[in-house]
Enzyme design. Sequence first.
Site, PDB file in Angstrom:
ATOM      1  N   HIS A 120       0.821  -1.212   0.000  1.00 54.45           N
ATOM      2  CA  HIS A 120       0.000   0.000   0.000  1.00 54.45           C
ATOM      3  C   HIS A 120       0.858   1.267   0.000  1.00 54.45           C
ATOM      4  CE1 HIS A 120       0.814   0.851   4.274  1.00 54.45           C
ATOM      5  NE2 HIS A 120       0.725  -0.466   4.441  1.00 54.45           N
ATOM      6  N   ASP A 121       0.377   2.274  -0.708  1.00 56.35           N
ATOM      7  CA  ASP A 121       0.953   3.620  -0.727  1.00 56.35           C
ATOM      8  C   ASP A 121       2.349   3.674  -1.345  1.00 56.35           C
ATOM      9  OD1 ASP A 121      -1.222   5.129   0.836  1.00 56.35           O
ATOM     10  OD2 ASP A 121      -0.728   3.489   2.191  1.00 56.35           O
ATOM     11  N   GLY A 138       5.067  -1.457   2.223  1.00 55.06           N
ATOM     12  CA  GLY A 138       4.303  -0.225   2.110  1.00 55.06           C
ATOM     13  C   GLY A 138       5.179   1.021   2.058  1.00 55.06           C
TER      14      GLY A 138
END
Length: 258
Positions: A120-121, A138
């Site tokens: 994520h991100d 992440g």
Amino acid sequence: MRIHPTAIVEDGAQLHDSVTVGPYSIIESGAVIGEGCRIESHVRLFGVTRMGAHNRVCHGATLGSEPQDLSFTPAKARPLVIGDHNHFKECVNISGGVKSEGGTRIGNHNYWMAFSHAGHDCIVGDHNVFANTATLAGHVEIADHCFLSGQVAVHQFCRIGSYVMIAGVTGVPQDVPPYLLADGHRARLIGLNVVGLRRNGFSQEQRTRIKQVYRLILRSGLRLDEALQRAEDEYPGSETERILAFIRASRRGIVTFN
């Protein structure tokens, strides 16, 4: 638009007329798929996915999936934004965002081999290659023209500069500045990415300047701030500027030769 009769395209998904969708794929409501994209068999595109033009998504890939973050709730979901001309091979997995407003972002012309993953991100630039099972935790940032070999694992919040190559089965715990080659159980620098630089048109003069800058920063024994200033004064050029900007922006520290 050609959609196989076994595929599921939910109401609210937006697909360009030229998109093709293969057998047993699922495209959730909210997903946006641009011109000329090929969605092959058993693919799942989650609703946070925003995809540009001429991407290919191969068998079993999952894009925009729920972040592997214990704090995640559906209310925190952020998008996965993908550019153009990316190729996602079999069983690639890329998570949507959760912590940053922009979510997970993938640029253009990236090649993701089987079972590679971005958490994520993450922010990924252009023209990168991720070999089989290369893994980004992440918030990792990858610049442009990088090659991550098989089973590379990049620690969360690390940054990889442009034209970097990471050798296979390497754990990356800190930032890797531009133009370098890293290897090891815990990544250490082993020199310039000479092959990558040559392939991308860097002249002998440019490669020599890069080598001189890194020799001053990493081998001179000077304090870092003094070495950076001397490099700026003694070896002016765009390559030097990119190196200095990357190192000065580092929050985790950089990988070294030791």
